[in-house]
Design a protein around this motif. Structure first.
Motif, mmCIF file in Angstrom:
data_model
loop_
_atom_site.group_PDB
_atom_site.id
_atom_site.type_symbol
_atom_site.label_atom_id
_atom_site.label_comp_id
_atom_site.label_asym_id
_atom_site.label_seq_id
_atom_site.Cartn_x
_atom_site.Cartn_y
_atom_site.Cartn_z
ATOM 1 N N THR A 1 -3.202 -18.066 -3.829
ATOM 2 C CA THR A 1 -4.162 -18.414 -5.038
ATOM 3 C C THR A 1 -5.252 -17.646 -5.992
ATOM 4 O O THR A 1 -4.877 -16.046 -5.178
ATOM 5 N N LEU A 2 -5.714 -17.942 -7.021
ATOM 6 C CA LEU A 2 -6.785 -17.474 -7.297
ATOM 7 C C LEU A 2 -7.859 -17.205 -6.321
ATOM 8 O O LEU A 2 -7.870 -15.664 -6.345
ATOM 9 N N ASP A 3 -7.896 -16.850 -5.104
ATOM 10 C CA ASP A 3 -9.193 -16.453 -4.215
ATOM 11 C C ASP A 3 -8.175 -14.807 -3.642
ATOM 12 O O ASP A 3 -8.825 -14.578 -3.187
ATOM 13 N N ASP A 4 -7.145 -14.825 -4.062
ATOM 14 C CA ASP A 4 -6.038 -13.512 -3.065
ATOM 15 C C ASP A 4 -5.983 -12.672 -4.683
ATOM 16 O O ASP A 4 -5.750 -11.573 -4.418
ATOM 17 N N VAL A 5 -6.644 -12.868 -6.038
ATOM 18 C CA VAL A 5 -6.535 -12.030 -6.762
ATOM 19 C C VAL A 5 -6.621 -10.613 -6.052
ATOM 20 O O VAL A 5 -6.079 -8.659 -6.205
ATOM 21 N N LYS A 6 -8.129 -10.690 -5.971
ATOM 22 C CA LYS A 6 -8.617 -9.267 -5.403
ATOM 23 C C LYS A 6 -7.813 -8.682 -4.466
ATOM 24 O O LYS A 6 -7.570 -7.094 -4.368
ATOM 25 N N ALA A 7 -7.067 -9.291 -3.305
ATOM 26 C CA ALA A 7 -6.498 -8.638 -2.615
ATOM 27 C C ALA A 7 -5.203 -7.804 -3.087
ATOM 28 O O ALA A 7 -4.333 -7.389 -2.782
ATOM 29 N N ILE A 8 -4.518 -9.007 -3.616
ATOM 30 C CA ILE A 8 -3.032 -7.932 -4.443
ATOM 31 C C ILE A 8 -3.303 -7.387 -5.336
ATOM 32 O O ILE A 8 -2.806 -6.395 -5.020
ATOM 33 N N MET A 9 -5.184 -7.159 -6.350
ATOM 34 C CA MET A 9 -4.626 -5.714 -6.920
ATOM 35 C C MET A 9 -5.079 -4.192 -6.487
ATOM 36 O O MET A 9 -4.414 -3.549 -6.727
ATOM 37 N N ALA A 10 -5.245 -4.909 -5.129
ATOM 38 C CA ALA A 10 -5.553 -3.749 -3.882
ATOM 39 C C ALA A 10 -4.763 -3.679 -3.469
ATOM 40 O O ALA A 10 -4.414 -2.252 -3.536
ATOM 41 N N LEU A 11 -3.412 -4.546 -3.173
ATOM 42 C CA LEU A 11 -1.871 -3.872 -2.717
ATOM 43 C C LEU A 11 -1.397 -3.652 -3.330
ATOM 44 O O LEU A 11 -0.020 -1.816 -3.321
ATOM 45 N N ALA A 12 -1.682 -4.155 -5.126
ATOM 46 C CA ALA A 12 -0.533 -2.663 -6.109
ATOM 47 C C ALA A 12 -1.075 -1.504 -6.163
ATOM 48 O O ALA A 12 -0.142 -0.324 -6.130
ATOM 49 N N GLU A 13 -2.466 -1.474 -6.387
ATOM 50 C CA GLU A 13 -3.572 0.090 -6.282
ATOM 51 C C GLU A 13 -2.783 0.987 -5.180
ATOM 52 O O GLU A 13 -1.764 2.167 -5.405
ATOM 53 N N LYS A 14 -3.057 0.594 -3.421
ATOM 54 C CA LYS A 14 -2.426 1.514 -2.765
ATOM 55 C C LYS A 14 -1.019 1.397 -2.682
ATOM 56 O O LYS A 14 -0.021 2.607 -1.838
ATOM 57 N N SER A 15 0.028 0.409 -3.595
ATOM 58 C CA SER A 15 1.427 0.879 -2.941
ATOM 59 C C SER A 15 2.200 1.601 -4.544
ATOM 60 O O SER A 15 3.107 1.919 -4.111
ATOM 61 N N TRP A 16 1.610 1.526 -5.735
ATOM 62 C CA TRP A 16 2.012 2.338 -6.590
ATOM 63 C C TRP A 16 2.115 3.455 -6.197
ATOM 64 O O TRP A 16 3.119 4.210 -6.423
ATOM 65 N N TRP A 17 1.165 3.856 -6.299
ATOM 66 C CA TRP A 17 1.143 5.797 -6.124
ATOM 67 C C TRP A 17 1.491 6.193 -5.439
ATOM 68 O O TRP A 17 2.512 7.543 -5.402
ATOM 69 N N PRO A 18 1.822 6.173 -3.941
ATOM 70 C CA PRO A 18 3.165 6.608 -3.587
ATOM 71 C C PRO A 18 4.005 6.371 -4.083
ATOM 72 O O PRO A 18 5.110 6.997 -3.966
ATOM 73 N N ALA A 19 4.538 4.496 -4.281
ATOM 74 C CA ALA A 19 6.053 4.496 -4.644
ATOM 75 C C ALA A 19 6.496 5.250 -5.556
ATOM 76 O O ALA A 19 7.651 5.518 -5.956
ATOM 77 N N TYR A 20 5.506 5.509 -6.488
ATOM 78 C CA TYR A 20 5.447 5.615 -7.962
ATOM 79 C C TYR A 20 5.059 6.883 -8.829
ATOM 80 O O TYR A 20 6.090 8.034 -9.393
ATOM 81 N N GLY A 21 4.081 7.790 -7.645
ATOM 82 C CA GLY A 21 3.531 8.713 -7.789
ATOM 83 C C GLY A 21 4.250 10.278 -8.294
ATOM 84 O O GLY A 21 3.521 10.661 -9.022
ATOM 85 N N GLU A 22 6.080 10.344 -7.714
ATOM 86 C CA GLU A 22 6.611 11.395 -7.858
ATOM 87 C C GLU A 22 7.821 10.909 -9.066
ATOM 88 O O GLU A 22 8.384 12.092 -9.606
ATOM 89 N N LEU A 23 7.675 10.426 -9.378
ATOM 90 C CA LEU A 23 8.819 9.908 -10.697
ATOM 91 C C LEU A 23 8.301 9.146 -11.816
ATOM 92 O O LEU A 23 8.704 9.161 -12.700
ATOM 93 N N LEU A 24 6.847 9.237 -11.742
ATOM 94 C CA LEU A 24 6.431 8.252 -13.562
ATOM 95 C C LEU A 24 5.364 9.722 -13.559
ATOM 96 O O LEU A 24 4.800 9.707 -12.572
ATOM 97 N N PRO A 25 4.980 9.706 -14.998
ATOM 98 C CA PRO A 25 3.717 9.794 -15.388
ATOM 99 C C PRO A 25 2.667 9.425 -15.478
ATOM 100 O O PRO A 25 2.385 8.105 -14.636
ATOM 101 N N HIS A 26 1.466 9.738 -14.745
ATOM 102 C CA HIS A 26 0.017 9.410 -13.783
ATOM 103 C C HIS A 26 -0.663 8.316 -15.130
ATOM 104 O O HIS A 26 -0.619 7.423 -14.716
ATOM 105 N N ASP A 27 -0.383 8.920 -16.870
ATOM 106 C CA ASP A 27 -0.496 7.510 -17.074
ATOM 107 C C ASP A 27 0.319 6.391 -17.446
ATOM 108 O O ASP A 27 -0.092 5.334 -17.500
ATOM 109 N N GLN A 28 1.386 7.307 -16.951
ATOM 110 C CA GLN A 28 2.272 5.495 -16.841
ATOM 111 C C GLN A 28 1.680 4.321 -16.137
ATOM 112 O O GLN A 28 1.810 3.073 -16.491
#
Length: 166
Positions: free
Chosen positions: A10-37
């Motif tokens: 729900t809309l109440d979960d937006v903050k949690a989803i944002m935090a999960l995305a931030e925490k998971s994207w850097w390990p998933a893509y950090g060595e594959l994509l440029p930092h700015d992307q």
């Protein structure tokens, strides 16, 4: 592992989803994509506004996986444009601290179960061609059916389209 629950976000979960995305994207893509992307994509796709809009308009169905009340992963899916009998898994991210616990598989199974209960039998997804998640999807039965280059801002996403038929 405690009591795992997968529920509609729900809309109440937006903050949690944002935090999960931030925490998971850097390990998933950090060595594959440029930092700015990575920064650009997180801001474009996982901003409070973008997530709130997607959830409130139901343009994508978001589900959240919780274990003992803590959100550890999420997925988002919707009907594929121009193909009413095909759905697309747009997002599947798990807190990297919990990789190997089966949370990703549980989320995919939940999406498949929901689609089956509505008489649907095809789920597509895009995966960045160099992302090791491709092997995870292949293990679940997804097969590469095409390649796709998608412009997003100043970047080009170089993806495989994978399909699961069930």
């Amino acid at each position: 592992m405690g009591k795992v629950l997968i529920r509609n976000a729900t809309l109440d979960d937006v903050k949690a989803i944002m935090a999960l995305a931030e925490k998971s994207w850097w390990p998933a893509y950090g060595e594959l994509l440029p930092h700015d992307q990575i920064t650009f994509m997180l801001e474009k796709i996982y901003s409070r506004e973008a997530l709130s809009r997607a959830i409130s308009t139901c343009s994508q169905q978001f589900i959240l996986l919780e274990d003992d009340g803590v959100g550890w992963g999420f997925a988002a899916y919707s009907q594929k444009e121009r193909e009413s009998d095909v759905y697309k898994l747009h997002k599947l991210y798990i807190n990297p601290d919990t990789h190997g616990k089966g949370y990703g598989q549980q989320l995919v199974h939940e999406v498949v179960s929901r689609l089956k209960s509505n008489g649907l039998h095809v789920l597509d997804l895009n995966v960045y061609r160099h992302n090791k998640a491709r092997a995870f999807y292949e293990k679940l039965g997804f097969k590469i059916i095409a390649e796709e280059k998608i412009p997003l801002g100043p970047y080009i996403l170089d993806d495989y389209i994978m399909r699961l038929e069930f």
